[in-house]
Design an enzyme around this catalytic site. Structure first.
Site: not given
Ligand SMILES: Cc1cc2nc3c(=O)[nH]c(=O)nc-3n(C[C@H](O)[C@H](O)[C@H](O)COP(=O)(O)OP(=O)(O)OC[C@H]3O[C@@H](n4cnc5c(N)ncnc54)[C@H](O)[C@@H]3O)c2cc1C
Length: 508
Positions: A442-443
């Site tokens: 989930h960057q």
């Protein structure tokens, strides 16, 4: 009125929705996507998600060695194909906490409050549970929990309840907390992503150029006028009235940096002419993290994965301290042992409760190693740099171990913990989480939205200081949402399109 033209870079979660909305409004769109068609069968069968890692459809990024996480280089898969990371992901639909969006708005970003966001989410969804005050059922994207749970996943929910957690049948309803069956973007046992739901049906109305790897934005007198890209080994330029980067949290900042838009000292050190000294580009990189708690069973086998059935079907949201505003942990449960790159396989059959943190405080950076398309990006998550992240991840591991000891798993299945393993006590988990933490995929945050000097885009997602240039993807999040980031990225696509069309006078 003359027709408006736009170039959109990236056909991922946000870019596919944005492009559809622009095309519907009569904008002439050229969509440049570095990846190819989604012909790999593993994209379409939820069971085969793991096969996509390190495949041609994966950008196959790695971090630089992570000082606070055992000096390991973490693998960061990202989708390089029509559909982007929604072609590779687990399809879990989490709209996250209302407080997340209220926080963004409170930072000076009007239009992003939960009250603004909720109707947009409802308009995106075609929810199997039907429409209500908080859910939508007329949208283009199927969101379903109408599928059978594997027996081990049923027992994990039961064990969670025995642990004292609430069974929450709709975590996208009025609260996140509790243990739940995942709602996923699937129809008839097959993946549906935003490319398939929004754009593929109208693809003949868009100039889609696959295999087109964008190097940089062309800026003339402070205005974005086009992009430079490589296709089939040759360099090209394309021009349009508006340029929108939807290349995701790792590639949108990289394109800006290669364009000379970023921290001046960094650009100068690489010999890149500074077009705009923008200190925030590539800053504020953050991600959720997981650490595995793995069990084998002695009473009966879990069994192999089944075609059409995801290997993860349940998750839970929990506050490791009662005073927290939102849950800070979100373990995700797999019907297989998840040894990954760091753990020696100790069993062929089993299940995993992946402890997870979803309100990280650690912040990293994305930098270039050189000006060219083939120069690798330097990704530093600063994973577990903040002691609060370590504390929360340890608390989540402890909780997962305890869930595994509940009767629904320990008695019925004969669950035996093989990682961290009985030789590691609950008081001695720091080394374990530092040596096993992996990305939750989930960057976000590298082109942060805001109104302060370091913000990259304004609340309408226009790049500060450059005309006709926008960023519309997960990189604009000022702070990561409490939960998986795909639904927020879809929301950003819808809102980004509305802002652009309103500013162009094409929407009232
Ligand atoms: C393995 C994995 C599992 C995940 N699981 C979940 C989940 O179950 N639920 C959830 O909510 N989230 C999940 N996520 C996260 C979620 O998928 C992402 O947050 C979301 O897809 C981000 O959307 P985006 O539009 O910002 O970027 P992306 O969807 O990544 O789209 C970016 C697009 O731009 C293209 N591109 C990049 N650079 C260039 C360039 N220079 N030139 C041309 N094109 C370019 C890429 O090829 C890609 O198609 C997962 C992610 C991964 C990788």
């Amino acid at each position: 009125m003359p027709e408006l033209s736009a170039i959109v870079v990236g056909a991922g979660t946000s870019g596919a929705i944005l492009t559809r909305r622009l095309v519907d409004a009569g904008v002439s769109v050229t969509l440049l996507e570095a990846g190819g068609e989604d012909t790999n069968a593993a994209i379409h069968d939820p069971m085969r998600m793991g096969e996509l890692w390190h495949s041609p459809d994966d950008w196959d990024y790695h971090t630089i060695p992570q000082e606070h996480a055992g000096d390991r280089r973490l693998h960061l898969p990202r989708g390089k194909v029509l559909g982007g990371s929604h072609a590779l992901n687990a399809m879990i639909w989490v709209r996250c906490a209302p407080a997340d969006f209220d926080h963004w708005a409170a930072l000076g970003n009007p239009g992003w409050e939960w009250n603004d966001v909720l109707p947009v989410y409802k308009a995106i969804e075609d929810f199997s549970g039907g429409a209500s005050d908080v859910r939508g059922a007329d949208g283009l994207l199927p969101v379903t929990d109408d599928y059978d749970l594997a027996p081990i996943q049923e027992s994990i929910i039961e064990a969670g309840v025995q642990e004292g957690l609430e069974h929450n049948p709709d975590y996208n309803g009025d609260h996140l907390d509790g243990i739940s069956q995942q709602q996923i973007t699937m129809r008839d046992g097959k993946r549906v992503n935003t490319w398939m739901a929004y754009l593929k049906p109208v693809r003949d109305r868009v100039d889609i150029r696959t295999g087109s790897h964008v190097h940089s934005v062309i800026v003339e007198q402070g205005r974005a006028v086009g992009v430079r890209y490589r296709q089939s080994g040759a360099d090209h330029e394309a021009r349009a009235d508006v340029i929108v980067l939807s290349a995701g949290a790792l590639d949108s900042p990289a394109i800006l940096l290669r364009s000379g838009i970023g921290p001046a000292a960094h650009l100068a050190s690489l010999g890149i002419d500074v077009v705009l000294d923008a200190a925030g580009v590539g800053e504020n990189l953050h991600d959720h993290l997981l650490s595995p708690v793995i069990f084998t069973t002695t009473e009966k086998p879990v069994g192999p994965p089944t075609p059409g059935v995801s290997v993860t079907q349940t998750h839970l949201f929990w506050r490791s301290r009662p005073d927290l505003e939102v849950p800070d942990t979100q373990p995700i449960n797999f019907s297989v042992p998840m040894f990954g790159d760091d753990l020696e396989p100790r069993a062929a059959d089993g299940f995993s409760l992946m402890a997870g943190i979803v309100t990280p405080k650690s912040r990293g950076t994305l930098r270039l190693s050189g000006p060219g398309l083939d120069d690798p990006v330097l990704i530093d998550l600063q994973a577990l740099a903040d002691p609060d992240d370590v504390r929360a991840l340890i608390a989540s591991v402890r909780q997962c171990r305890s869930i595994g000891r509940q009767p629904a798993l320990a008695d019925e299945w004969g669950a035996v913990e093989i990682y961290p393993g009985t030789d590691i006590s609950d008081d001695d988990l720091e080394q374990y989480v530092r040596s096993t933490a992996i990305t939750y995929h989930h960057q976000v945050g590298t082109c942060r939205m805001g109104i302060d000097a370091d913000a990259v885009v304004d609340p309408r997602l226009r790049v500060h200081g450059i005309e006709n240039l926008r960023v519309v993807d997960a990189s604009i999040m000022p702070r990561i949402t409490t939960g998986n980031t795909n639904a927020p990225a879809a929301l950003i696509g819808e809102l980004g399109a509305r802002f652009l069309l309103k500013d162009a006078g094409l929407l009232p």
